[in-house]
Design a protein around this motif. Structure first.
Motif, PDB file in Angstrom:
ATOM      1  N   VAL A 160      41.717  36.149  75.374  1.00 54.41           N
ATOM      2  CA  VAL A 160      40.717  36.740  74.480  1.00 54.41           C
ATOM      3  C   VAL A 160      39.477  35.852  74.533  1.00 54.41           C
ATOM      4  N   ASN A 161      38.366  36.436  74.963  1.00 48.27           N
ATOM      5  CA  ASN A 161      37.108  35.695  75.151  1.00 48.27           C
ATOM      6  C   ASN A 161      37.315  34.443  75.995  1.00 48.27           C
ATOM      7  N   GLY A 162      38.110  34.574  77.032  1.00 54.06           N
ATOM      8  CA  GLY A 162      38.323  33.479  77.969  1.00 54.06           C
ATOM      9  C   GLY A 162      39.345  32.459  77.548  1.00 54.06           C
ATOM     10  N   VAL A 163      39.934  32.594  76.350  1.00 57.61           N
ATOM     11  CA  VAL A 163      40.932  31.642  75.859  1.00 57.61           C
ATOM     12  C   VAL A 163      42.326  32.214  76.103  1.00 57.61           C
ATOM     13  N   PRO A 164      43.156  31.540  76.910  1.00 57.32           N
ATOM     14  CA  PRO A 164      44.509  32.049  77.165  1.00 57.32           C
ATOM     15  C   PRO A 164      45.341  32.068  75.883  1.00 57.32           C
ATOM     16  N   ILE A 165      46.291  32.968  75.838  1.00 57.06           N
ATOM     17  CA  ILE A 165      47.190  33.049  74.695  1.00 57.06           C
ATOM     18  C   ILE A 165      47.924  31.717  74.535  1.00 57.06           C
ATOM     19  N   SER A 166      48.029  31.219  73.301  1.00 60.43           N
ATOM     20  CA  SER A 166      48.656  29.919  73.053  1.00 60.43           C
ATOM     21  C   SER A 166      50.171  30.065  72.980  1.00 60.43           C
ATOM     22  N   GLN A 167      50.846  28.922  73.019  1.00 58.69           N
ATOM     23  CA  GLN A 167      52.305  28.947  72.916  1.00 58.69           C
ATOM     24  C   GLN A 167      52.733  29.514  71.572  1.00 58.69           C
ATOM     25  N   GLY A 168      52.019  29.157  70.502  1.00 66.15           N
ATOM     26  CA  GLY A 168      52.360  29.704  69.196  1.00 66.15           C
ATOM     27  C   GLY A 168      52.213  31.215  69.142  1.00 66.15           C
ATOM     28  N   GLY A 171      28.368  39.853  73.329  1.00 71.15           N
ATOM     29  CA  GLY A 171      28.771  39.554  71.967  1.00 71.15           C
ATOM     30  C   GLY A 171      30.040  40.231  71.498  1.00 71.15           C
ATOM     31  N   TYR A 172      30.769  40.878  72.405  1.00 72.87           N
ATOM     32  CA  TYR A 172      32.007  41.547  72.014  1.00 72.87           C
ATOM     33  C   TYR A 172      33.191  40.587  72.116  1.00 72.87           C
ATOM     34  N   LYS A 173      34.209  40.824  71.274  1.00 73.76           N
ATOM     35  CA  LYS A 173      35.471  40.095  71.414  1.00 73.76           C
ATOM     36  C   LYS A 173      36.303  40.857  72.447  1.00 73.76           C
ATOM     37  N   VAL A 174      36.565  40.204  73.576  1.00 72.11           N
ATOM     38  CA  VAL A 174      37.089  40.896  74.750  1.00 72.11           C
ATOM     39  C   VAL A 174      38.483  40.384  75.111  1.00 72.11           C
ATOM     40  N   GLY A 175      39.437  41.282  75.155  1.00 69.01           N
ATOM     41  CA  GLY A 175      40.750  40.956  75.686  1.00 69.01           C
ATOM     42  C   GLY A 175      40.752  41.159  77.189  1.00 69.01           C
ATOM     43  N   LEU A 176      41.503  40.324  77.896  1.00 71.44           N
ATOM     44  CA  LEU A 176      41.612  40.435  79.356  1.00 71.44           C
ATOM     45  C   LEU A 176      43.073  40.294  79.745  1.00 71.44           C
ATOM     46  N   TYR A 177      43.592  41.312  80.435  1.00 76.39           N
ATOM     47  CA  TYR A 177      44.987  41.301  80.883  1.00 76.39           C
ATOM     48  C   TYR A 177      45.013  41.429  82.399  1.00 76.39           C
ATOM     49  N   THR A 178      45.522  40.395  83.077  1.00 77.31           N
ATOM     50  CA  THR A 178      45.542  40.378  84.536  1.00 77.31           C
ATOM     51  C   THR A 178      46.885  39.854  85.025  1.00 77.31           C
ATOM     52  N   SER A 179      47.121  39.955  86.320  1.00 78.08           N
ATOM     53  CA  SER A 179      48.331  39.390  86.930  1.00 78.08           C
ATOM     54  C   SER A 179      48.071  39.206  88.426  1.00 78.08           C
ATOM     55  N   PRO A 180      48.815  38.304  89.079  1.00 78.14           N
ATOM     56  CA  PRO A 180      49.710  37.326  88.462  1.00 78.14           C
ATOM     57  C   PRO A 180      48.904  36.134  87.974  1.00 78.14           C
ATOM     58  N   TYR A 181      49.583  35.144  87.411  1.00 82.64           N
ATOM     59  CA  TYR A 181      48.892  33.923  87.012  1.00 82.64           C
ATOM     60  C   TYR A 181      48.948  32.907  88.147  1.00 82.64           C
ATOM     61  N   ILE A 182      48.075  31.890  88.053  1.00 80.42           N
ATOM     62  CA  ILE A 182      48.023  30.857  89.080  1.00 80.42           C
ATOM     63  C   ILE A 182      48.830  29.634  88.668  1.00 80.42           C
ATOM     64  N   ARG A 183      48.570  29.121  87.476  1.00 82.69           N
ATOM     65  CA  ARG A 183      49.257  27.908  87.026  1.00 82.69           C
ATOM     66  C   ARG A 183      50.159  28.138  85.825  1.00 82.69           C
ATOM     67  N   ASP A 184      49.698  28.935  84.884  1.00 88.51           N
ATOM     68  CA  ASP A 184      50.416  29.063  83.626  1.00 88.51           C
ATOM     69  C   ASP A 184      50.443  30.525  83.201  1.00 88.51           C
ATOM     70  N   PHE A 185      51.578  30.942  82.668  1.00 93.43           N
ATOM     71  CA  PHE A 185      51.763  32.326  82.236  1.00 93.43           C
ATOM     72  C   PHE A 185      50.661  32.783  81.295  1.00 93.43           C
ATOM     73  N   SER A 186      50.157  31.863  80.449  1.00 96.39           N
ATOM     74  CA  SER A 186      49.170  32.225  79.434  1.00 96.39           C
ATOM     75  C   SER A 186      47.877  32.767  80.028  1.00 96.39           C
ATOM     76  N   GLU A 187      47.617  32.486  81.321  1.00 96.95           N
ATOM     77  CA  GLU A 187      46.396  32.978  81.967  1.00 96.95           C
ATOM     78  C   GLU A 187      46.349  34.501  81.980  1.00 96.95           C
ATOM     79  N   ARG A 188      47.501  35.150  81.913  1.00 96.37           N
ATOM     80  CA  ARG A 188      47.545  36.605  82.052  1.00 96.37           C
ATOM     81  C   ARG A 188      46.970  37.334  80.839  1.00 96.37           C
ATOM     82  N   ILE A 189      46.997  36.683  79.679  1.00 98.14           N
ATOM     83  CA  ILE A 189      46.576  37.327  78.428  1.00 98.14           C
ATOM     84  C   ILE A 189      45.522  36.426  77.790  1.00 98.14           C
TER      85      ILE A 189
END
Length: 625
Positions: A85-93, A65-83
């Motif tokens: 929150v709760n499994g949702v990649p950072i959006s372009q905005g 039930g926690y809001k979890v940030g995840l920071y990893t590298s490298p990405y596979i398809r899209d840069f947004s995969e690296r950042i």
């Protein structure tokens, strides 16, 4: 700042390479009012298994039930995969907002006479800003290189430090022995803070123990000897760990049991600090974990597996998993490597499994050329074919395969995205196994360009089934209120939107409306109704398919998808045609007359859309679509 401007700035920073040290990241974050301060972290270092261990820990915390940030590298398809929150990649905005702030701070540094931050430092600072803006309860933070001098080590005391398997890698920077590398990784350990370490060689463990004793840290080792594997194959991994029985892993591969064991110990260490983590949360987190490029199944028939193993230890884990999951099979390897990795040791590790290799050149300045890699493979006494691209390599490997062949792509995470992009719905794009469209002799030539408009037969059949289901629901599973039809026909179309996106859904909804009007007429037909159905399909597709809309999280998207197709399209567009055909009343009278219908349809959408998403996710995970 626009998204493309942020990405161009990051690409320009690539030329700076990797610059060990914390001075630059400290100045950069200071210029941004230190967004990392106030956040709680699980800091993860190691040579192998960092990404998988981070994913397991993040999923366990999310299940709790926690809001979890995840920071990893490298990405596979899209840069947004690296950042995430709760499994949702950072959006372009959000990249525009956070990236703009980071770049402004970096430019102020340059104006003050300091060096421009590296791309990893910029990205790390962007992650901190995003996690702060999202109000994360805890962030799982993967080290980029080493630990002691890595940019992520700018954080204050973490809730927990985690060290995964350690092996010889980046020896020119980290040291030429396991002990030296272990000490660099142990640089993330902070005074008095607990540490969890994967059970491994005595040299690595003793080095980390020494640092823990100096800094007064409690050290917990995972117990790999207590792991008992129950089953391992394309359908999943089941194992015991200590008192935990029949655990299921969402990550396929024998070596994942060791990463899972480390993640379990990390979860227990967090629980000891007051985090509300139960055994059920641990089980759910392990089962839901997924990370692209880690023994990922791209196709089951014939089997195509991709894995980011890039050094001898990773290759040994890959070999063990392949032997367990595919006994008595032949293996054709597609390999691309970076020149600064121990690719020779990786080749030697899997050599006895290999029937043939196909080599490709990864993108980037550190890439080893496919020709040089092929020559090294041949020195091991194995046939190797140089290919111009991933499509050519996969096509050649599959065209010469039989029912006893497994194709495995490995060597560098940088080629995993290329392999994924060659497949759609479990099938290699534009390849006919029965014909010589692209044969082994063509392996060194460019692959034919994909035909964008061509749909796989299976996809066509699946969409036809959804159309038929919509027609049936519209005719037989509707009920009336105030003489207005309330139906469940949105169910197959929403599922189509989740699975295939707006354009397929537009066509499907329009066809189902037309076919239904022909087969089961209930009044005069007008093309306007079909146009309205097409618009509803587009609205569902853009709102529900993450490929097309990443800026809004799932719940707001679901609400919008429940409202917009019904209100904006159904109530106004379709009602206009009703008023036109029926006559006798004005347009706004018909709007008020049909309001009860949509007062029922919107709640129905709100009930069914989350359930349909779960169904779509299961279908995708099972590779059924």
């Amino acid at each position: 700042m626009k998204y493309q401007q942020v990405m161009e700035y990051l690409r320009d920073a690539l030329v700076l390479g990797s610059v060990p040290g914390l001075d630059s990241i400290v100045r950069l974050t200071d210029e941004m009012d230190s967004p990392q301060k106030g956040l709680s972290f699980v800091h993860v270092a190691g040579t192998n298994g960092k990404g998988s261990t981070c994913t397991y820990i993040a999923e366990i915390l999310k299940a709790a039930g926690y809001k979890v940030g995840l920071y990893t590298s490298p990405y596979i398809r899209d840069f947004s995969e690296r950042i995430q929150v709760n499994g949702v990649p950072i959006s372009q905005g959000e990249i525009e907002i956070c990236g703009g702030k980071v770049i402004a701070a970096a430019e102020r540094m340059v104006a003050q006479g300091f060096a421009k931050p590296t791309v990893f430092e910029l990205t790390t600072a962007m992650g901190f800003e995003h996690f702060k803006n999202c109000g994360c309860d805890i962030v799982v933070l993967e080290v980029g290189l080493g630990g002691r001098l890595d940019a992520t080590n700018v954080i204050d005391s973490p809730a927990l430090s985690v060290i995964t398997a350690i092996d010889l890698d980046h020896t020119e920077l980290l040291g030429d022995t396991v002990e030296k590398i272990a000490l660099e990784k142990a640089g993330i350990i902070k005074t008095g803070r607990p540490v969890v370490m994967a059970g491994q060689s005595a040299q690595a463990v003793n080095a980390v123990k020494g640092v823990c004793m100096e800094k007064g840290c409690a050290l917990t080792l995972s117990r790999p000897e207590t792991v008992e594997i129950k089953s391992c194959g394309m359908d999943g991994l089941v194992f015991d760990y200590g008192d935990f029985k029949d655990l299921r892993s969402g990550l396929f591969g024998l070596y994942q049991t060791q990463n899972a064991a480390t993640a379990i110990e990390a979860a227990l260490a967090l629980r000891a600090q007051g985090y509300a983590i139960t055994e059920q949360h641990i089980r759910a987190g392990l089962e839901k974990a997924f990370i692209p490029g880690r023994l990922e199944i791209l196709s089951k028939n014939p089997p195509v597996v991709i894995d980011g193993a890039h050094n001898p230890q990773g290759a040994a884990a890959l070999k063990e998993s392949l032997e367990a999951a595919f006994p008595n099979k032949k293996f054709r390897f597609v390999m691309g490597a970076l020149a600064d990795k121990d690719y020779k040791g990786a080749i030697d590790t899997v050599a006895h499994l290999a029937e043939r290799f196909y080599t490709v050149t990864p993108a980037g300045p550190r890439a080893l050329q496919a020709e040089a890699l092929a020559e090294e493979i041949k020195r091991h006494g194995i046939a190797a074919t140089t290919c111009n691209d991933m499509m050519g390599a996969l096509t050649a490997a599959l065209n010469s395969a039989d029912e006893n062949t497994v194709v495995c792509v490995f060597g560098s995470l940088y080629i995993m995205g290329d392999a994924e992009n060659c497949f759609e719905n479990g099938q290699l794009l534009d390849v006919s196994k029965s014909g010589p469209e692209y044969s082994l002799q063509d392996a060194g030539k460019p692959a034919p360009a994909p035909k964008k408009g061509r749909m796989a037969t299976r996809t066509l059949c699946q969409i036809a089934l959804l159309i038929a289901l919509e027609v049936v629901l519209n005719r037989f599973c509707s009920f009336n209120t105030m003489s207005l039809k309330i139906g469940f026909s949105f169910i197959p179309m929403a599922l189509c939107a989740y699975l295939f996106g707006p354009w397929y859904t537009m066509v499907a909804y329009a066809l189902s409306d037309f076919i239904g009007a022909i087969l089961f007429p209930i009044g005069p037909y007008h093309p306007g109704f079909t146009l309205g159905a097409a618009l509803m399909g587009i609205a569902y597709g853009f709102l529900l398919n993450r490929k097309y809309w990443k800026k809004v999280r799932f719940f707001p998207n679901m609400v919008l998808a429940a409202i917009i197709p019904c209100i904006a399209v159904g109530l106004f567009v379709n009602t206009a045609w009703v008023a036109h055909l029926a006559g006798g009343h004005g347009y706004w009278w018909w709007v008020s007359y049909r309001l009860p219908q949509y007062a029922v349809l919107v709640p129905l959408n709100l009930i069914f859309l989350p359930l349909l998403k779960k169904l779509a996710d299961k279908l995708k995970k099972a590779k059924l679509v």
